[in-house]
Design an enzyme around this catalytic site. Sequence first.
Site, PDB file in Angstrom:
ATOM      1  N   CYS A 384       0.845  -1.203   0.000  1.00 39.47           N
ATOM      2  CA  CYS A 384       0.000   0.000   0.000  1.00 39.47           C
ATOM      3  C   CYS A 384       0.881   1.253   0.000  1.00 39.47           C
ATOM      4  CB  CYS A 384      -0.994  -0.045   1.149  1.00 39.47           C
ATOM      5  SG  CYS A 384      -2.464   0.929   0.792  1.00 39.47           S
ATOM      6  N   HIS A 521      -3.650  -4.879   0.654  1.00 39.25           N
ATOM      7  CA  HIS A 521      -3.051  -5.425   1.885  1.00 39.25           C
ATOM      8  C   HIS A 521      -3.152  -6.956   1.884  1.00 39.25           C
ATOM      9  CE1 HIS A 521      -2.399  -1.707   4.185  1.00 39.25           C
ATOM     10  NE2 HIS A 521      -3.416  -1.250   3.497  1.00 39.25           N
ATOM     11  N   GLU A 523      -1.642  -9.031   3.614  1.00 36.58           N
ATOM     12  CA  GLU A 523      -1.500  -9.625   4.955  1.00 36.58           C
ATOM     13  C   GLU A 523      -2.834 -10.009   5.583  1.00 36.58           C
ATOM     14  OE1 GLU A 523      -0.982  -6.476   4.142  1.00 36.58           O
ATOM     15  OE2 GLU A 523      -1.249  -5.064   5.789  1.00 36.58           O
TER      16      GLU A 523
HETATM   17  N1  GLN Z   1      -1.876   6.809   2.676  1.00 37.81           N
HETATM   18  C1  GLN Z   1      -1.993   6.035   1.491  1.00 37.81           C
HETATM   19  C2  GLN Z   1      -3.349   6.205   0.831  1.00 37.81           C
HETATM   20  O1  GLN Z   1      -4.288   6.649   1.439  1.00 37.81           O
HETATM   21  C3  GLN Z   1      -1.708   4.566   1.772  1.00 37.81           C
HETATM   22  C4  GLN Z   1      -2.690   3.947   2.705  1.00 37.81           C
HETATM   23  C5  GLN Z   1      -2.226   2.627   3.262  1.00 37.81           C
HETATM   24  O2  GLN Z   1      -1.040   2.307   3.245  1.00 37.81           O
HETATM   25  N2  GLN Z   1      -3.126   1.847   3.804  1.00 37.81           N
HETATM   26  O3  GLN Z   1      -3.492   5.877  -0.323  1.00 37.81           O
END
Ligand code: GLN
Length: 550
Positions: A384, A521, A523
Amino acid sequence: MSGKKTKFIFITGGVLSSLGKGLAAASIGALLKARGLNVTIQKLDPYINVDPGTMNPFQHGEVYVTDDGTETDLDLGHYERYLGIPLGKHNNYTSGSIYYEVIKKERRGDYLGGTVQVIPHITDQIKEAILNVVRNDEDVVIVEIGGTVGDIEGQPFLEAIRQMRFDLGKENVLYIHLTLVPYIKTAGELKTKPTQHSVKELRSIGIQPDIILCRSEMELDDSIKRKIALFCNVDPDAVFSAVDVKNIYEVPLAFYNEGIDQKIAIMLKLPAKNPDLSPWVELVDKLKSLQPGVKIAIVGKYVDLKESYKSLHEALVHGGIANNVSPELIYINSEELNPENIEERLKDAHGILVPGGFGHRGVEGKILACEYAREKKIPFFGICLGMQCAVIEFARNVADIKQANSSEFDPRTPDPVIYLMTEWYDVRNKCVQRRDPKSEKGGTMRLGAYPCKLKKDTLAYTAYKQDLIYERHRHRYEFNKKYAKQFEENGLILSGLSPDEDLVEIVEIKDHPWFVGCQFHPEFKSKPMDPHPLFVHFIRAAKELFGKGR
Ligand code: GLN
């Protein structure tokens, strides 16, 4: 629902928090499932936040995300990992969400001018939420009440579960209380008084526990169990030790050896078979033979509270199991990384992982870690925000887009390689999402499972061996496809895209042992018995580097 009666197990906690109530609930669920029962599980959190989505990971730990895009308490992660069933919005309620529903009803006039009170309105809403989790004719519902008995916020939940035994019948409801039995070194004794007090507290609100689970450093002998039974008004054979174990995946077998699931099955008259625990036995055996030595550096912001990276931590452990190694996880605060100390901090790492996160703090340190991993050819996994940092780094240092940034960190950047899409088609919610980049919060997040198609002959495809995957998201910003050509010409492979090809989901680089960034994500979907392919392949690459020596 058929005529079958679903049975409810309520798990409360006493004495203090962090006793591992979530793991206990998950382990009981796993054992009942292994007995052939159809089980689901729910967490009721006493705090007033409507959901944990807005809570700071520094304080509350990870925000776990389910397929349906619900931002939940991290215990749902344990539940999914232990039970292997997908959960969703009905599996987690907070006091805030309950009050919110009641207040909405009040505003609509649903209460016809009546005085709205904790009892019965809030408690009825809680009971409705509990009954609402029964969706597939489940044999058993396990409900974990967050917090500790005696907490002021938890009282409506306790009152609601007290009433449920009357509503559903004694034979359909079981109360389990998890407490602490501390070992006092100077006295050389296990002490039962805190347990007596917390059960007294529970009984004063009308709940008599049926089973007491005692967390302790050592096995409780029969005399201690009899004492607890006597003072707490339970059967001596309903007092169990929950002794500290080395690895959290040993808990189900430890509970089984104590006979906890058997007692539950008898008390609730469940149609339970003998459990098939071979997958758990196999897992615990494997855990004991893992090789040490592979070091994974996690370069993030929330490194002081390990709970903030709970699922990530577990997914790395799972990836290790698949490769017969027990990776040593080294948490590095990205705010402290700079060009002077990076070599010293990362020189031992066989793999570097940059996890998700929000806000600009510590971002430059993460970008530096991406550069280090790319140049030194250290296996790299960006998740992410971690993927976004890898893209920014690649833009600045390889694709010659010197001022590249994410508009999250620099709204005025001339080259927003990561940006807020003002419009995109949301396949899951079947609507066009519109966001206003000028608004303070930047509009809605992309939450939950979204499809992604994979390009053949890529690291991603080699890991998944599938054309189409579904992964969970929690972010606002996206890869800016305006720069796609420039990136591709310089060797960044866009290996995973949304089916309409508007959203870039996975990037990787050529001529590197393993360098993958994903916008989702992974995970959240990894399980000990079904490790996530990207974690398996990341650890495999790290193990290879370890083998060669670094
Ligand atoms: N801050 C970034 C976004 O909003 C990544 C978010 C995250 O890593 N969950 O896109």
